[in-house]
Each structure stands twice: as structure tokens, then as C-alpha cells.
Design a protein around this motif. Structure first.
Motif, PDB file in Angstrom:
ATOM      1  N   GLU A   3      -3.764  12.532   6.370  1.00 20.91           N
ATOM      2  CA  GLU A   3      -5.003  12.166   5.655  1.00 20.91           C
ATOM      3  C   GLU A   3      -4.773  10.936   4.769  1.00 20.91           C
ATOM      4  N   ILE A   4      -3.649  10.905   4.085  1.00 22.55           N
ATOM      5  CA  ILE A   4      -3.328   9.755   3.223  1.00 22.55           C
ATOM      6  C   ILE A   4      -3.221   8.499   4.072  1.00 22.55           C
ATOM      7  N   ARG A  58      -4.699   7.893   6.871  1.00 16.94           N
ATOM      8  CA  ARG A  58      -6.042   7.533   7.334  1.00 16.94           C
ATOM      9  C   ARG A  58      -6.907   6.951   6.220  1.00 16.94           C
ATOM     10  N   GLU A  59      -6.628   7.340   4.981  1.00 11.71           N
ATOM     11  CA  GLU A  59      -7.387   6.825   3.839  1.00 11.71           C
ATOM     12  C   GLU A  59      -7.080   5.359   3.569  1.00 11.71           C
ATOM     13  N   GLY A  60      -5.882   4.944   3.949  1.00  9.99           N
ATOM     14  CA  GLY A  60      -5.457   3.600   3.586  1.00  9.99           C
ATOM     15  C   GLY A  60      -5.488   2.662   4.699  1.00  9.99           C
ATOM     16  N   ASP A  76       0.825  -1.213   0.000  1.00  5.62           N
ATOM     17  CA  ASP A  76       0.000   0.000   0.000  1.00  5.62           C
ATOM     18  C   ASP A  76       0.862   1.266   0.000  1.00  5.62           C
ATOM     19  N   ARG A  93      -1.707  16.612   5.277  1.00  3.39           N
ATOM     20  CA  ARG A  93      -2.095  15.845   4.086  1.00  3.39           C
ATOM     21  C   ARG A  93      -1.551  14.421   4.165  1.00  3.39           C
ATOM     22  N   ARG A 131       2.169   4.711  -0.879  1.00  2.47           N
ATOM     23  CA  ARG A 131       1.687   5.959  -1.462  1.00  2.47           C
ATOM     24  C   ARG A 131       2.691   7.065  -1.148  1.00  2.47           C
TER      25      ARG A 131
END
Length: 183
Positions: free
Chosen positions: A178-179, A181-183, A39, A175, A41
Motif C-alpha cells: 500500500e505504501i 502504491r501511495e507513492g 521518496d 501494508r 518511506r
């Protein structure tokens, strides 16, 4: 100690600054994926990585540093936080009330607990209207007139707080969280 499979945030120091330590983010993602990170990013071109580590979080900084050196021939320091630690960094922000512009609010991530003498030297100086505070392994800096000519930023950079430091502005820090937390 964090377990295998922990989501980490890796902050590579000094990449893609001018012509030095050039690493494409697609290449960095592929390199890490080949090494077993999942995962993967990235955010921006400045070496902000969110990934699930195949090893304990405490070993990720050295592993990534060695991987970049071995495969890309670049010497790049890395500071790592777990996603939970990064959330705590945001929650602990002592300068939140001063933070009207995230581009002027800096977090300096330290590889170890800060050197108390270095912190004391910085705190003893008057940088008004700039602000400085240390919480844990982070130094928070507020520069209302910008970072480029900031006396405080120069003091933080010229008096090392820890063996390895790397800085990100507040917009980037939030940011990247946030990334995570998105994954």
C-alpha cells in the motif's frame, strides 16, 4: 533489468531485534536520502523501506548492505523487490484461502531461487495444520496456531532455502505494498 529510478521495496534482515542491529528508521531514511534514494518511506521498526532507487534495482541490496556497514558499522543483509514484484507476490499468494489472520501468514523473501532440495525436505514433512508453498523467490507459510512455536517456521529457518532470507507477516507485506502504491 530494472532501470534507474525504479521504486523498490528493501527488506532489511534482523534489525531492531532485541539489542542487536539497532537502527532508527529516521536515521535509515536520512542515510538513504543522503545516498541519493528519493521518496524514502519506512514501515514499522523492522527495516521495511520503500524508495525510488538511484541505481538499477538489481544492485540495491548490495548497495544498501554496504551503506549500512560503512556508515553505521552494522552487518545487515537486504532482500529487494521492485514494487511491481511485491504486487505479484501478493497476487500469487497460494495460501490466500487459509489467510484468516495476516499475523499468522508469513512470506519468506529469498535472495535467489530456492534450493530445490531444501524445498523438497520441507514439503516431505507433515506440519498439519500448518501450510507451506513456494512461488518464485518467496515461500508462503500459514501457521494457524501462531509463529512462535511453529515447527514449520523452525524448519524454514533451519534449512536455508536461499543464501539470504527475511520474513514478514502478511499484514506487513500488504501494508508495504500500500505504501508503495501511495507513492
Amino acid at each position: 533489468m530494472a532501470e534507474r529510478g525504479t521504486q523498490v521495496v528493501a527488506l532489511l534482515r534482523g534489525i531492531n531485534v532485541g539489542r542487536h542491529n539497532r537502527i532508527g528508521m529516521a536515521d535509515l531514511r536520512a542515510l538513504l536520502e543522503d545516498a541519493g534514494y528519493r521518496d524514502v518511506r519506512t514501515h514499522l521498526q523492522s527495516g521495511n523501506v520503500v524508495a525510488t532507487a538511484p541505481i538499477a534495482a538489481g544492485k540495491v541490496a548490495a548497495a544498501m548492505r554496504d551503506l549500512v556497514a560503512d556508515r553505521l558499522g552494522l552487518t545487515v543483509d537486504v532482500v529487494v523487490r521492485t514494487a511491481r514484484e511485491l504486487a505479484a507476490v501478493v497476487d500469487a499468494d497460494p495460501l490466500a484461502k487459509a489467510d484468516a489472520d495476516g499475523a499468522k501468514h508469513l512470506v519468506v523473501f529469498l535472495s535467489a531461487a530456492p534450493d530445490p532440495d531444501a524445498v523438497a525436505r520441507i514439503e516431505a514433512q507433515d506440519f498439519a495444520p500448518e501450510l507451506f508453498a513456494v512461488r518464485g523467490r518467496e515461500a508462503y507459510v500459514w501457521c494457524p496456531d501462531g509463529m512462535r512455536d511453529s515447527s514449520l517456521v523452525k524448519a524454514v529457518n533451519h534449512r536455508p532455502l536461499a543464501p539470504i532470507t527475511t520474513a514478514r507477516n502478511w499484514n506487513t507485506v500488504t501494508r508495504v505494498l500500500e505504501i508503495a502504491r501511495e507513492g
